[in-house]
Scaffold this motif. Sequence first.
Motif, PDB file in Angstrom:
ATOM      1  N   ILE A   5       7.397  -0.688  -7.168  1.00 29.42           N
ATOM      2  CA  ILE A   5       8.587   0.170  -7.077  1.00 29.42           C
ATOM      3  C   ILE A   5       9.127   0.469  -8.470  1.00 29.42           C
ATOM      4  CG2 ILE A   5      11.008   0.220  -6.320  1.00 29.42           C
ATOM      5  CD1 ILE A   5      10.155  -1.290  -3.813  1.00 29.42           C
ATOM      6  N   ALA A   6       9.072  -0.536  -9.368  1.00 31.24           N
ATOM      7  CA  ALA A   6       9.612  -0.372 -10.720  1.00 31.24           C
ATOM      8  C   ALA A   6       8.794   0.580 -11.580  1.00 31.24           C
ATOM      9  CB  ALA A   6       9.709  -1.734 -11.421  1.00 31.24           C
ATOM     10  N   THR A   7       7.594   0.960 -11.114  1.00 34.51           N
ATOM     11  CA  THR A   7       6.819   1.951 -11.872  1.00 34.51           C
ATOM     12  C   THR A   7       7.341   3.362 -11.647  1.00 34.51           C
ATOM     13  OG1 THR A   7       5.178   2.247 -10.095  1.00 34.51           O
ATOM     14  CG2 THR A   7       4.726   0.531 -11.721  1.00 34.51           C
ATOM     15  N   HIS A   8       8.200   3.534 -10.652  1.00 35.64           N
ATOM     16  CA  HIS A   8       8.773   4.846 -10.335  1.00 35.64           C
ATOM     17  C   HIS A   8      10.201   4.938 -10.872  1.00 35.64           C
ATOM     18  CE1 HIS A   8       5.418   5.661  -7.573  1.00 35.64           C
ATOM     19  NE2 HIS A   8       5.581   4.426  -7.144  1.00 35.64           N
ATOM     20  N   SER A   9      10.573   6.087 -11.352  1.00 34.15           N
ATOM     21  CA  SER A   9      11.904   6.281 -11.931  1.00 34.15           C
ATOM     22  C   SER A   9      13.008   5.961 -10.935  1.00 34.15           C
ATOM     23  CB  SER A   9      12.051   7.722 -12.429  1.00 34.15           C
ATOM     24  OG  SER A   9      13.337   7.944 -12.951  1.00 34.15           O
ATOM     25  N   VAL A  10      12.862   6.434  -9.705  1.00 38.37           N
ATOM     26  CA  VAL A  10      13.899   6.185  -8.699  1.00 38.37           C
ATOM     27  C   VAL A  10      13.995   4.698  -8.403  1.00 38.37           C
ATOM     28  CG1 VAL A  10      12.308   6.530  -6.738  1.00 38.37           C
ATOM     29  CG2 VAL A  10      14.763   6.894  -6.430  1.00 38.37           C
ATOM     30  N   GLY A  11      12.880   4.002  -8.501  1.00 39.70           N
ATOM     31  CA  GLY A  11      12.878   2.563  -8.269  1.00 39.70           C
ATOM     32  C   GLY A  11      13.622   1.808  -9.353  1.00 39.70           C
ATOM     33  N   ARG A  12      13.429   2.210 -10.612  1.00 41.34           N
ATOM     34  CA  ARG A  12      14.103   1.532 -11.722  1.00 41.34           C
ATOM     35  C   ARG A  12      15.619   1.713 -11.632  1.00 41.34           C
ATOM     36  NH1 ARG A  12       9.288   3.400 -14.467  1.00 41.34           N
ATOM     37  NH2 ARG A  12      10.286   5.318 -15.183  1.00 41.34           N
ATOM     38  N   ILE A  13      16.037   2.910 -11.272  1.00 40.89           N
ATOM     39  CA  ILE A  13      17.475   3.168 -11.121  1.00 40.89           C
ATOM     40  C   ILE A  13      18.046   2.324  -9.990  1.00 40.89           C
ATOM     41  CG2 ILE A  13      19.182   4.919 -10.504  1.00 40.89           C
ATOM     42  CD1 ILE A  13      17.310   6.974 -11.904  1.00 40.89           C
ATOM     43  N   SER A  14      17.300   2.211  -8.902  1.00 40.20           N
ATOM     44  CA  SER A  14      17.775   1.439  -7.745  1.00 40.20           C
ATOM     45  C   SER A  14      17.814  -0.053  -8.037  1.00 40.20           C
ATOM     46  CB  SER A  14      16.882   1.715  -6.532  1.00 40.20           C
ATOM     47  OG  SER A  14      16.958   3.077  -6.172  1.00 40.20           O
ATOM     48  N   PHE A  15      16.960  -0.534  -8.927  1.00 38.82           N
ATOM     49  CA  PHE A  15      17.003  -1.937  -9.331  1.00 38.82           C
ATOM     50  C   PHE A  15      18.389  -2.288  -9.874  1.00 38.82           C
ATOM     51  CE2 PHE A  15      12.759  -4.205 -10.075  1.00 38.82           C
ATOM     52  CZ  PHE A  15      12.202  -3.665  -8.932  1.00 38.82           C
ATOM     53  N   LEU A  16      18.932  -1.368 -10.649  1.00 36.93           N
ATOM     54  CA  LEU A  16      20.244  -1.606 -11.247  1.00 36.93           C
ATOM     55  C   LEU A  16      21.335  -1.537 -10.191  1.00 36.93           C
ATOM     56  CD1 LEU A  16      19.761   0.580 -14.443  1.00 36.93           C
ATOM     57  CD2 LEU A  16      19.533  -1.890 -14.264  1.00 36.93           C
ATOM     58  N   GLU A  17      21.205  -0.602  -9.260  1.00 37.03           N
ATOM     59  CA  GLU A  17      22.227  -0.429  -8.232  1.00 37.03           C
ATOM     60  C   GLU A  17      22.266  -1.605  -7.261  1.00 37.03           C
ATOM     61  OE1 GLU A  17      21.131   3.276  -6.515  1.00 37.03           O
ATOM     62  OE2 GLU A  17      21.993   4.488  -8.141  1.00 37.03           O
ATOM     63  N   HIS A  18      21.118  -2.241  -7.034  1.00 40.36           N
ATOM     64  CA  HIS A  18      21.034  -3.329  -6.052  1.00 40.36           C
ATOM     65  C   HIS A  18      20.953  -4.713  -6.704  1.00 40.36           C
ATOM     66  CE1 HIS A  18      20.473  -0.778  -2.418  1.00 40.36           C
ATOM     67  NE2 HIS A  18      19.962   0.078  -3.294  1.00 40.36           N
TER      68      HIS A  18
ATOM     69  N   VAL B  59       8.616   5.351  -1.618  1.00 40.11           N
ATOM     70  CA  VAL B  59       9.528   4.529  -2.414  1.00 40.11           C
ATOM     71  C   VAL B  59      10.964   4.972  -2.177  1.00 40.11           C
ATOM     72  CG1 VAL B  59      10.274   3.937  -4.766  1.00 40.11           C
ATOM     73  CG2 VAL B  59       7.851   3.972  -4.211  1.00 40.11           C
ATOM     74  N   TYR B  60      11.187   6.282  -2.248  1.00 43.52           N
ATOM     75  CA  TYR B  60      12.535   6.823  -2.047  1.00 43.52           C
ATOM     76  C   TYR B  60      13.051   6.480  -0.654  1.00 43.52           C
ATOM     77  CZ  TYR B  60      16.373  10.169  -1.676  1.00 43.52           C
ATOM     78  OH  TYR B  60      17.601  10.732  -1.486  1.00 43.52           O
ATOM     79  N   GLU B  61      12.190   6.661   0.365  1.00 43.36           N
ATOM     80  CA  GLU B  61      12.608   6.386   1.743  1.00 43.36           C
ATOM     81  C   GLU B  61      12.895   4.896   1.938  1.00 43.36           C
ATOM     82  OE1 GLU B  61      10.958   6.722   6.335  1.00 43.36           O
ATOM     83  OE2 GLU B  61       9.841   7.697   4.707  1.00 43.36           O
ATOM     84  N   ALA B  62      12.046   4.052   1.341  1.00 49.30           N
ATOM     85  CA  ALA B  62      12.236   2.596   1.479  1.00 49.30           C
ATOM     86  C   ALA B  62      13.579   2.165   0.908  1.00 49.30           C
ATOM     87  CB  ALA B  62      11.098   1.855   0.777  1.00 49.30           C
ATOM     88  N   ILE B  63      13.949   2.753  -0.207  1.00 44.25           N
ATOM     89  CA  ILE B  63      15.236   2.427  -0.835  1.00 44.25           C
ATOM     90  C   ILE B  63      16.381   2.900   0.058  1.00 44.25           C
ATOM     91  CG2 ILE B  63      16.733   2.953  -2.802  1.00 44.25           C
ATOM     92  CD1 ILE B  63      14.107   3.144  -4.481  1.00 44.25           C
ATOM     93  N   GLN B  64      16.229   4.083   0.632  1.00 42.16           N
ATOM     94  CA  GLN B  64      17.292   4.660   1.469  1.00 42.16           C
ATOM     95  C   GLN B  64      17.565   3.830   2.713  1.00 42.16           C
ATOM     96  OE1 GLN B  64      18.566   6.760  -0.987  1.00 42.16           O
ATOM     97  NE2 GLN B  64      19.184   7.920   0.814  1.00 42.16           N
ATOM     98  N   ILE B  65      16.519   3.215   3.295  1.00 44.50           N
ATOM     99  CA  ILE B  65      16.724   2.487   4.561  1.00 44.50           C
ATOM    100  C   ILE B  65      17.029   1.010   4.328  1.00 44.50           C
ATOM    101  CG2 ILE B  65      15.234   4.082   5.818  1.00 44.50           C
ATOM    102  CD1 ILE B  65      13.105   1.849   5.837  1.00 44.50           C
TER     103      ILE B  65
ATOM    104  N   ASP C 167       0.831  -1.217   0.000  1.00 43.06           N
ATOM    105  CA  ASP C 167       0.000   0.000   0.000  1.00 43.06           C
ATOM    106  C   ASP C 167       0.859   1.259   0.000  1.00 43.06           C
ATOM    107  OD1 ASP C 167      -2.296  -1.480  -0.019  1.00 43.06           O
ATOM    108  OD2 ASP C 167      -2.660  -1.325   2.146  1.00 43.06           O
ATOM    109  N   LEU C 168       1.926   1.261   0.790  1.00 41.18           N
ATOM    110  CA  LEU C 168       2.759   2.456   0.913  1.00 41.18           C
ATOM    111  C   LEU C 168       3.552   2.759  -0.359  1.00 41.18           C
ATOM    112  CD1 LEU C 168       4.220   2.102   4.528  1.00 41.18           C
ATOM    113  CD2 LEU C 168       2.346   3.563   3.773  1.00 41.18           C
ATOM    114  N   MET C 169       3.928   1.737  -1.108  1.00 38.62           N
ATOM    115  CA  MET C 169       4.811   1.936  -2.260  1.00 38.62           C
ATOM    116  C   MET C 169       4.147   2.656  -3.435  1.00 38.62           C
ATOM    117  SD  MET C 169       7.830   1.058  -1.473  1.00 38.62           S
ATOM    118  CE  MET C 169       7.353   1.813   0.085  1.00 38.62           C
TER     119      MET C 169
END
Length: 341
Positions: free
Chosen positions: A94-107, A60-66, A52-54
């Motif tokens: 998460i992948a529907t958001h730009s920051v999420g797609r970038i983080s997929f690659l980083e992680h 999304v940004y905060e979830a990635i940060q923590i 629900d939160l994502m």
Amino acid sequence: MAHAKISMYLPPNINPAQAEIAYGCLALPKLNRELQSAVLLTRQKALVALCDLMHDPEYVYEAIQIGCLESLKGLLKDGDDLVRIKTTEVLHIIATHSVGRISFLEHDIIFALSFLLSDPNNRCRENMHLAFKHLSQLPAGAQGIVNCGLIPALVWKLQREEENIQELILDTLAICLQEDATEALGSRAVPCFKEKLLSPNENIRSKAAEALMAISIPLEGKNQVWKYDVIPILVHRLKDISMEVRANAAGALMYATVTTEGKYAALDADAIPPLLELLDPELSTKVRLNATKALTMLAEAPEGRKLLQVHVPVFRALETEKNENIQWAASIALDVIEWKP
């Protein structure tokens, strides 16, 4: 003294399957701890709440940060079906958001998700392919899927998955093949796409034609489309009941007829009459533009030029269109049709 009075207010919306969300900035850290819990029910409830939160980009940004992505990566190997389903659902959101797609690659989420290609649960695989589809919309994401060596596996799965998942795979492949079609060409992707052009599902036919358009960009792709006799089927699809199928079939022919063999295969299949029908002003810009470019390719052959010379007024009319792309394509087509040695 108590009274038997019924309240006018609705009862609180309590979902027993969802973890209680802490207030403010404590919400996500608490859920992240619960994702790592040894208690199955705690993990399940945390994932339901996280889904629900994502939907909110800030969360999304905060979830990635923590560090939630690392926790989710671990849950992809969970033995419980519901945990894997909800984990992949969170990831595709998460992948529907730009920051999420970038983080997929980083992680390195692509590699972790790839282990679910043969997951026994259909919903889990569907969520995984939704994540890949969203990720491929980022050029670096599409290249990441290619670099992980997933193209042969996706082509193989395309022949065995359910129709709704086939559509998602074709969406992903159509974009990834624009980045690099080498592995697909070595994995018999063209015969597979040819088979999907004959599907009773118009969405699959449309997406298969789009994938053929992408795989026909390199020379080897053009050659394979000719060698596997795909061109006559593409010509047949120019008369499809779906306008999107017609547009993509015309686009695939536009690339496949760049080679001499492709030109004559299309001419032998009598491609010019149905392509001319797609120049109707009532049709969409996409279908008319692709048809104009495909006709230009056929006009480069002497036989095609001869057949099209009587239709010069049609292309003259296209030069007066409001759309600049159609004007430009029509102008080039006229130059080719009216060229004299």
